[in-house]
Design an enzyme around this catalytic site. Structure first.
Site, PDB file in Angstrom:
ATOM      1  N   ARG A  10       9.065 -86.392 110.578  1.00 47.24           N
ATOM      2  CA  ARG A  10       9.158 -85.973 109.172  1.00 47.24           C
ATOM      3  C   ARG A  10       9.730 -84.563 109.052  1.00 47.24           C
ATOM      4  O   ARG A  10       9.246 -83.633 109.682  1.00 47.24           O
ATOM      5  CB  ARG A  10       7.766 -85.966 108.544  1.00 47.24           C
ATOM      6  CG  ARG A  10       7.447 -87.220 107.772  1.00 47.24           C
ATOM      7  CD  ARG A  10       8.230 -87.350 106.500  1.00 47.24           C
ATOM      8  NE  ARG A  10       7.554 -86.726 105.389  1.00 47.24           N
ATOM      9  CZ  ARG A  10       6.581 -87.297 104.687  1.00 47.24           C
ATOM     10  NH1 ARG A  10       6.154 -88.504 104.977  1.00 47.24           N
ATOM     11  NH2 ARG A  10       6.022 -86.651 103.685  1.00 47.24           N
TER      12      ARG A  10
ATOM     13  N   CYS B  42      -6.395 -88.048  95.504  1.00 46.84           N
ATOM     14  CA  CYS B  42      -5.084 -87.387  95.535  1.00 46.84           C
ATOM     15  C   CYS B  42      -4.093 -88.298  94.821  1.00 46.84           C
ATOM     16  O   CYS B  42      -4.481 -89.342  94.281  1.00 46.84           O
ATOM     17  CB  CYS B  42      -4.675 -87.147  97.001  1.00 46.84           C
ATOM     18  SG  CYS B  42      -3.297 -85.977  97.180  1.00 46.84           S
TER      19      CYS B  42
ATOM     20  N   HIS C 234      -5.862 -92.178 101.061  1.00 50.26           N
ATOM     21  CA  HIS C 234      -5.066 -92.130 102.292  1.00 50.26           C
ATOM     22  C   HIS C 234      -5.103 -93.453 103.038  1.00 50.26           C
ATOM     23  O   HIS C 234      -4.344 -93.657 103.974  1.00 50.26           O
ATOM     24  CB  HIS C 234      -5.564 -90.994 103.190  1.00 50.26           C
ATOM     25  CG  HIS C 234      -5.499 -89.660 102.494  1.00 50.26           C
ATOM     26  ND1 HIS C 234      -6.555 -89.165 101.762  1.00 50.26           N
ATOM     27  CD2 HIS C 234      -4.496 -88.762 102.379  1.00 50.26           C
ATOM     28  CE1 HIS C 234      -6.192 -88.000 101.240  1.00 50.26           C
ATOM     29  NE2 HIS C 234      -4.956 -87.740 101.596  1.00 50.26           N
TER      30      HIS C 234
ATOM     31  N   ARG D   4      19.473 -84.197 112.440  1.00 48.28           N
ATOM     32  CA  ARG D   4      18.238 -84.987 112.523  1.00 48.28           C
ATOM     33  C   ARG D   4      18.402 -86.236 113.396  1.00 48.28           C
ATOM     34  O   ARG D   4      17.871 -87.291 113.107  1.00 48.28           O
ATOM     35  CB  ARG D   4      17.742 -85.354 111.119  1.00 48.28           C
ATOM     36  CG  ARG D   4      17.182 -84.148 110.377  1.00 48.28           C
ATOM     37  CD  ARG D   4      16.657 -84.531 109.005  1.00 48.28           C
ATOM     38  NE  ARG D   4      17.749 -84.980 108.148  1.00 48.28           N
ATOM     39  CZ  ARG D   4      17.626 -85.774 107.100  1.00 48.28           C
ATOM     40  NH1 ARG D   4      16.440 -86.215 106.771  1.00 48.28           N
ATOM     41  NH2 ARG D   4      18.669 -86.121 106.379  1.00 48.28           N
TER      42      ARG D   4
ATOM     43  N   ILE E 137      -4.508 -88.376  89.707  1.00 51.56           N
ATOM     44  CA  ILE E 137      -4.034 -87.050  90.124  1.00 51.56           C
ATOM     45  C   ILE E 137      -2.576 -86.817  89.744  1.00 51.56           C
ATOM     46  O   ILE E 137      -2.094 -85.685  89.767  1.00 51.56           O
ATOM     47  CB  ILE E 137      -4.250 -86.860  91.646  1.00 51.56           C
ATOM     48  CG1 ILE E 137      -5.718 -87.091  92.000  1.00 51.56           C
ATOM     49  CG2 ILE E 137      -3.821 -85.493  92.126  1.00 51.56           C
ATOM     50  CD1 ILE E 137      -6.710 -86.129  91.360  1.00 51.56           C
TER      51      ILE E 137
HETATM   52  N1  GLN Z   1       0.292 -84.348  91.268  1.00 53.15           N
HETATM   53  C1  GLN Z   1       0.623 -84.569  92.639  1.00 53.15           C
HETATM   54  C2  GLN Z   1       0.588 -86.062  92.951  1.00 53.15           C
HETATM   55  O1  GLN Z   1      -0.200 -86.741  92.412  1.00 53.15           O
HETATM   56  C3  GLN Z   1      -0.311 -83.844  93.568  1.00 53.15           C
HETATM   57  C4  GLN Z   1       0.103 -84.017  94.992  1.00 53.15           C
HETATM   58  C5  GLN Z   1      -0.708 -83.205  95.972  1.00 53.15           C
HETATM   59  O2  GLN Z   1      -1.830 -82.853  95.723  1.00 53.15           O
HETATM   60  N2  GLN Z   1      -0.157 -82.892  97.103  1.00 53.15           N
HETATM   61  O3  GLN Z   1       1.331 -86.559  93.767  1.00 53.15           O
HETATM   62 ZN    ZN Z   2      -3.759 -83.953  96.642  1.00 58.71          ZN
END
Ligand code: GLN
Ligand code: ZN
Length: 757
Positions: free
Chosen positions: A517, A728, A696, A20, A433
């Protein structure tokens, strides 16, 4: 054209460096730790080593210009003069390139998306009405010259015009980019003539888009474009590479043009069509028989007989990889913890080159010339077939019997009643999430554990301290359904793969995901089973700290499959069901430990969707089947949620309902809740948690803004079916951002709850 035909090559190669090196150099450059000169010398060394290794291994044509500081689609946009106007103020060329890739304080980067159905991500070029295509050949010419000076039989590789335009997006009111194909033909013509001047005997134009249904008339387009390029007076011999699937009608279309070579992916696509294309009789067929994107050793005997059947149908037969080996790790040489059997089944980038050369030699000199290699390959095939780790009868019969009983939960409305009685949640319940910020303390603990500085007990103690902090924070904020924050997970797939039998974690199996990445996908080689519970201790610890319900957090079978290198000796569906069984057992253990809500994430559900429409239904059927197998072992009173990471459901919208999760938490903030209407139209009737703010971005949304999102959601979904959550996981955000945003989210839920009541 009178170019000498080649017989052994690969479509492209990895570029991040065996250790890398390029990742370190580019990240150093971005952080101003590494000078421009140093960065350029790391890059030049990597190119030189890559090329000389390929020549030493015995390839007679070597792909060049497959090096990239970030991404090959971005390189192509630069080559065609198609960078967006907003990066033009950056004067330095390399810095402008990185600005388009990563953005700056005041320049938004290009959007990034998945490269076909791989785990590589490319930057999406933007085509506006003001885009003026002009040739900027600096990079490709420099790499070609550099290689020729080193005596390399170099074949420059560029993305072809059809793929470039079909993968670009229109902006500022422009029409479909592909409508501008006629403007690109002169630019590519100029390029080809220039490459011929510099000394290229061959050029490779990558047209993977020809194996998809993205546009109905690609075969006709391919014929038109390559007839034009083929008729140029001065050009190198042209090799059009298709990969990732069967080119279908594009194969005869290309064969009718004057291009000298056509590449086909014989691992993914059918080779039956080749014999029925008479025009291939005077072309070079570049036969991709060595799998460029999975890690298994080629069955040389089988590959050789397959190649032999093609000999009579084509002019010259060249052996190649099915696609660029960008998608596999550099070399098995770095893996010291493999047992001998497992090692004998595998081939990474370097080993694949050797396979290509071996097969080309067998075609040239006969099978006996490579008898030793074939014997070793046969031994590996036999060892893999008979290894007990590849067949666990107990697992297989359990799956059969669960599937035979339907793998279905009870009636959804009845489940809702039972869960309501058990959970006592308010209307518009708030949750997240799963992940909370990956704090410096978490990263430090993980590094210290890996290096042996702290032992497992100390590591667990530190993780539990993180969990306690996250639970306390959520209680303070007043969320209704809590999470443990996932501090112990390095990665949502690797974490499970490390604990399941049938998976192997490599030491240095890095592959580029995007830019600098890299990911290290686990290798799923055998029947999957779960030797012990994987998450129960963490979740029950979190639950012991609060009276609010804490969600169990699991990764779904399709996502675990999608982000691993998967065995190729049985249908994907069978493998998915095995992972699903392990997840199912985990849900049952969580339930027995008193956990009432379990979330099974499937962010990759759409990623694995086959490129051809004709294959999509069959995929969705087993993908949904695997999710249901994973989630139907629990009682009706246990609430199952799922999370999907995107809002444009398109072809998978019907499948979302079929998953039959009690609640589906999805991205929606950026699409202004429009996704809810799509779900309604598809007949979706379970609960839904459309993300009410975009995680994001570091921006903290106001209470009023979130309340407005909720009001919009309530126009499409009744309050008793609506959850309130971000888009997310929160792991990339800071604690401050998360605290402020969730505070506003909880306040917005309370406000709108009041209005509804
Ligand atoms: N449960 C995971 C988180 O909250 C879901 C991640 C994802 O959707 N890529 O990070
Ligand atoms: Zn997600």
């Amino acid at each position: 054209m009178t170019a000498q035909p080649f017989t052994a090559t690969i479509t492209g190669s990895p570029r991040i460096g065996p250790r890398r090196e390029l990742k370190r150099a580019t990240e150093g450059y971005w952080a101003r730790r590494t000078s421009r000169t140093e960065l350029e010398s790391v890059a030049a060394n990597l190119r030189r080593d890559t090329w000389s290794d390929l020549v030493a291994a015995g390839l007679d044509s070597v792909p060049v210009n497959t090096f990239s500081y970030y991404d090959q689609m971005l390189d192509t946009a630069v080559m065609l003069g198609a960078l967006p106007a907003r990066v033009q103020p950056v004067h330095d060329e390399l810095d402008r390139y990185f600005a388009a890739a990563r953005g700056t304080e005041d320049i938004a980067p290009l959007e990034m998306t998945k490269w076909f159905d791989t785990n590589y991500h490319y930057l999406v070029p933007e085509i506006s009405p003001d885009t003026r295509f002009t040739l900027n050949p600096v990079k490709v010419v420099a790499e070609l010259k550099e290689a020729l000076e080193q005596g390399i039989p170099a074949r420059p590789v560029v993305i072809g015009p059809i793929t470039f335009l079909l993968l670009s997006k229109p902006v500022d009111g422009a029409g479909a980019p592909v409508e501008r194909i006629d403007e690109l033909i002169p630019v590519y013509s100029e390029l080809l003539s220039l490459l011929a001047d510099v000394g290229a005997a061959w050029v490779q134009l990558d047209e993977p888009v020809l194996v998809t249904d993205i546009s109905a008339d690609t075969p006709a387009l391919a014929e038109r474009v390559y007839t034009a390029l083929g008729s140029l007076a001065k050009r190198p011999a042209i090799h059009v590479a298709t990969y990732f699937g069967d080119p279908g009608a594009a194969l005869p279309a290309l064969a009718r043009t004057a291009v000298e070579a056509i590449g086909v992916d014989l691992v993914a696509g059918a080779d039956t069509a080749i014999a029925s294309v008479p025009e291939l009789a005077n072309k070079t067929l570049v036969a991709g028989v060595v799998d460029g994107r999975n890690v298994w050793r080629t069955d040389l005997e089988a590959a050789l007989s397959r190649l032999a059947t093609l000999l009579g149908s084509v002019g010259t037969l060249a052996v190649s990889t099915s696609c660029s080996t960008l998608h596999v790790p550099y070399s098995l040489a770095f893996e010291t913890e493999l047992d001998d059997n497992l090692r004998s089944w595998l081939a990474f980038g370097a080993e694949k080159v050797h396979e290509v050369v071996t097969l080309a030699r067998a075609l040239r000199e006969g099978r006996d010339a490579v008898a030793d290699e074939i014997a070793a390959s046969n031994a590996a095939v036999a060892s893999r077939r008979s290894d007990p780790r590849l067949r666990n009868e107990q697992i297989r019969s359990r799956i059969d019997s669960i599937l035979a009983s339907g793998a279905k939960r009870g009636n959804a409305a009845e489940r809702r009643e039972q869960q309501k009685a058990r959970l006592h949640l308010p209307t518009l319940p708030t949750t997240t999430i799963g992940s909370f910020p990956q704090t410096p303390a978490i990263r430090k603990a993980r590094a210290a554990f890996r290096s042996g500085e702290i032992d497992e007990a100390e590591y667990n103690r530190r993780m539990k301290a993180e969990i306690a902090d996250v639970i306390a924070l959520q209680e303070r904020l007043g969320l209704d359904v809590l999470v443990h924050g996932e501090p112990e997970r390095n990665d949502m797939v690797q974490y499970f793969a490390e604990q399941l039998d049938g998976f192997f974690a490599t030491q240095n199996g890095w592959v580029q995901s995007y830019g600098s990445r890299c990911v290290r996908p686990p290798i799923l080689y055998g029947d999957v089973s779960r030797p012990h519970p994987m998450t129960v201790e963490w979740i029950t610890y979190a639950q012991s700290l609060t009276d609010k319900p804490v969600k169990g957090m699991l990764t779904g079978p399709v996502t675990i499959l999608a982000w691993s290198f998967v065995r190729d000796d049985q249908p994907l569906a069978d493998t998915a069901y095995q992972i699903a069984l392990a997840i199912r057992d985990e849900t049952i253990d969580l339930q027995s430990a008193g956990i009432a809500i379990i979330q099974v994430d499937e962010p990759a559900l759409r990623e694995l969707l086959p490129l051809r429409r004709a294959d999509q239904d069959a995929y969705l059927q087993w993908a949904v089947g695997a999710f249901r197998l994973a989630t139907s072992g629990v009682a009706d009173s246990t609430h199952i949620q799922t999370h999907l990471c995107y809002s444009e459901f398109g072809e998978v919208i019907g499948a979302i309902g079929e998953l039959d999760a009690d609640a589906t938490l999805i991205e929606a903030a950026r699409s202004h809740m429009e996704v809810l209407d799509d779900l309604n139209a598809a007949g979706f009737s379970n609960s839904v948690g459309p993300g009410v703010y975009d995680i994001h971005s570091p921006r903290v949304p106001s209470t009023e803004e979130i309340a407005n999102s909720l009001r919009a959601a309530l126009r499409a979904v009744p309050a008793e079916r609506l959850w309130v959550n971000p888009d997310c996981g929160l792991k990339t955000r800071t604690v401050e951002e998360v605290t402020a945003s969730l505070q506003n989210m909880v306040a917005a839920a309370a406000k709108v709850r009041g209005e509804a009541a």
